[in-house]
Scaffold this motif. Structure first.
Motif, short mmCIF file in Angstrom:
data_model
loop_
_atom_site.label_atom_id
_atom_site.label_comp_id
_atom_site.label_asym_id
_atom_site.label_seq_id
_atom_site.Cartn_x
_atom_site.Cartn_y
_atom_site.Cartn_z
N ALA B 87 -90.90 43.92 -7.62
CA ALA B 87 -89.39 42.96 -7.23
C ALA B 87 -89.00 44.32 -6.91
O ALA B 87 -89.05 45.25 -7.57
CB ALA B 87 -89.44 42.36 -8.53
N PHE B 88 -87.58 43.81 -6.95
CA PHE B 88 -86.35 44.94 -6.49
C PHE B 88 -85.38 44.57 -8.14
O PHE B 88 -85.29 43.55 -8.12
CB PHE B 88 -85.38 44.69 -5.83
CG PHE B 88 -84.07 45.58 -5.41
CD1 PHE B 88 -83.10 45.82 -4.76
CD2 PHE B 88 -84.75 47.38 -5.03
CE1 PHE B 88 -82.55 46.24 -4.72
CE2 PHE B 88 -84.23 48.40 -4.55
CZ PHE B 88 -82.88 47.45 -5.05
N TYR B 89 -85.11 45.76 -8.97
CA TYR B 89 -84.40 45.28 -10.04
C TYR B 89 -83.20 45.64 -9.88
O TYR B 89 -83.05 47.27 -9.66
CB TYR B 89 -84.92 46.03 -11.69
CG TYR B 89 -86.61 45.08 -11.77
CD1 TYR B 89 -87.83 45.38 -10.68
CD2 TYR B 89 -86.47 43.59 -12.51
CE1 TYR B 89 -88.88 44.94 -11.04
CE2 TYR B 89 -87.95 42.91 -12.69
CZ TYR B 89 -88.93 43.65 -12.35
OH TYR B 89 -89.95 42.84 -12.41
N LEU B 90 -82.48 45.35 -10.05
CA LEU B 90 -80.89 45.91 -10.12
C LEU B 90 -79.88 45.84 -11.63
O LEU B 90 -80.11 44.57 -12.16
CB LEU B 90 -79.85 44.97 -8.99
CG LEU B 90 -80.19 45.27 -7.82
CD1 LEU B 90 -79.69 44.09 -6.60
CD2 LEU B 90 -79.55 46.50 -7.45
N CYS B 91 -79.28 46.89 -12.29
CA CYS B 91 -78.28 46.95 -12.86
C CYS B 91 -77.09 47.09 -12.81
O CYS B 91 -76.47 46.90 -11.20
CB CYS B 91 -78.70 47.92 -14.30
SG CYS B 91 -78.05 48.12 -15.44
N ALA B 92 -75.76 46.13 -13.66
CA ALA B 92 -74.75 45.85 -13.29
C ALA B 92 -73.75 45.93 -14.44
O ALA B 92 -74.47 45.86 -15.74
CB ALA B 92 -74.99 44.11 -12.72
N THR B 107 -84.14 49.35 -8.84
CA THR B 107 -84.93 50.05 -8.35
C THR B 107 -86.38 49.36 -8.26
O THR B 107 -86.63 48.05 -8.43
CB THR B 107 -85.57 51.17 -10.23
OG1 THR B 107 -84.76 51.42 -10.76
CG2 THR B 107 -87.47 51.07 -10.62
N ARG B 108 -86.91 49.59 -7.36
CA ARG B 108 -88.02 48.80 -6.40
C ARG B 108 -89.89 49.30 -7.46
O ARG B 108 -90.13 50.38 -7.03
CB ARG B 108 -88.46 49.28 -5.23
CG ARG B 108 -89.31 47.92 -4.16
CD ARG B 108 -89.43 48.05 -2.79
NE ARG B 108 -87.77 47.37 -2.67
CZ ARG B 108 -87.53 46.70 -2.20
NH1 ARG B 108 -88.47 45.45 -2.40
NH2 ARG B 108 -86.24 46.20 -1.43
N LEU B 109 -90.07 48.48 -7.55
CA LEU B 109 -91.38 48.56 -8.71
C LEU B 109 -92.44 47.75 -8.08
O LEU B 109 -92.57 46.81 -7.68
CB LEU B 109 -90.69 47.72 -9.93
CG LEU B 109 -92.13 47.50 -10.64
CD1 LEU B 109 -92.70 48.79 -11.19
CD2 LEU B 109 -92.06 46.58 -12.16
N THR B 110 -93.46 48.12 -7.58
CA THR B 110 -94.55 48.03 -7.45
C THR B 110 -95.75 47.77 -8.16
O THR B 110 -96.51 49.04 -8.55
CB THR B 110 -95.15 48.40 -6.31
OG1 THR B 110 -94.14 48.75 -5.48
CG2 THR B 110 -96.24 47.84 -5.25
N VAL B 111 -96.30 47.04 -8.12
CA VAL B 111 -97.69 47.01 -9.21
C VAL B 111 -98.72 47.13 -8.69
O VAL B 111 -98.68 46.45 -7.20
CB VAL B 111 -97.61 45.51 -10.28
CG1 VAL B 111 -98.71 45.25 -11.59
CG2 VAL B 111 -96.55 45.66 -10.99
N LEU B 112 -99.77 47.80 -8.78
CA LEU B 112 -100.88 48.31 -7.85
C LEU B 112 -102.15 47.68 -8.39
O LEU B 112 -101.95 46.96 -9.86
CB LEU B 112 -101.33 49.15 -7.60
CG LEU B 112 -100.31 50.48 -7.19
CD1 LEU B 112 -100.48 51.76 -7.63
CD2 LEU B 112 -99.62 50.32 -6.07
#
Lengths: 114, 112
Positions: B87-92, B107-112
């Motif tokens: 997913a794409f994770y956003l901090c605020a 941050t774009r997290l990809t699980v392989l």
């Protein structure tokens, strides 16, 4: 609980066309309402906001009016540009004590073609 | 310039591994938030913190953990218990009681 419903996209418009993105909400009390914009690959930026009924938020040619009677906060722009292509999110923040959470709609993708 | 930084911008991890996403702000905000963004689903709140050494679960906290040891920092750990972490994770962040939240670049997290 609180919820936000916005029109599904994608929306494709020609440059200089009129834009409306509908947003309605369900909330207790008197929430604050927001429109955020997300350009490709980036985080969200606040576009405009309104904190009480009949307030009009405006920024960069975009406008939205807080309509309590219809529980709506529709986003409008009179003449869109290619640079307006982005995803637009409607959001609310409940005004109750201790509430810090924003509730977002699912987003509407806008593409403006020359 | 004041703002929120997130690192890395792209992150790849193998299934079964924990991974930590960084979020730093120099806006002197008390409150910080983590959201997850999936296509067509908008943003969903994972955790939030109103003050140092305190944090609360959001709507989708399962499989995630956070810490708030410093005002400026709110790292998010995606554990192996998170079943679908790509997913794409956003901090605020925001001032206490303020309406507006300021977002980092994600941050774009990809699980392989």
């Amino acid at each position: 609980g609180d919820s936000v419903t916005q029109m599904e996209g994608p929306v494709t418009l020609s440059e200089e066309a009129f834009l409306t993105i509908n947003c309605t909400y369900t909330a207790t009390g008197y929430p604050s309402l927001f429109w955020y914009v997300q350009y490709p690959g980036e985080g969200l930026q606040l576009l405009l906001k309104a904190t009480k009924a009949d307030d009009k938020g405006s920024n960069k040619g975009f406008e939205a009016t807080y309509r309590k009677e219809t529980t709506s906060f529709h986003l409008e722009k009179g003449s869109v540009q290619v640079s307006d292509s982005a995803v637009y999110f409607c959001a609310l923040r409940y005004s109750g004590a201790g509430s810090y959470q924003l509730t977002f709609g699912k987003g509407t993708k806008l593409s403006v073609i020359p | 310039d004041g703002g929120i930084t997130q690192s890395p911008k792209y992150l790849f991890r193998k299934e079964g591994q924990n991974v930590t996403l960084s979020c730093e702000q120099n806006l002197n905000h008390d409150a910080m938030y983590w959201y997850r963004q999936d296509p067509g689903q908008g943003l969903r709140l994972i955790y939030y913190s109103q003050i140092v050494n305190d944090f609360q679960k959001g709507d989708i906290a399962e499989g995630y953990s956070v810490s708030r040891e410093k005002k400026e920092s709110f790292p998010l750990t995606v554990t192996s218990a998170q079943k679908n972490p790509t997913a794409f994770y956003l901090c605020a962040s925001s001032r206490t009681g303020a309406n507006e939240q300021f977002f980092g670049p994600g941050t774009r997290l990809t699980v392989l």
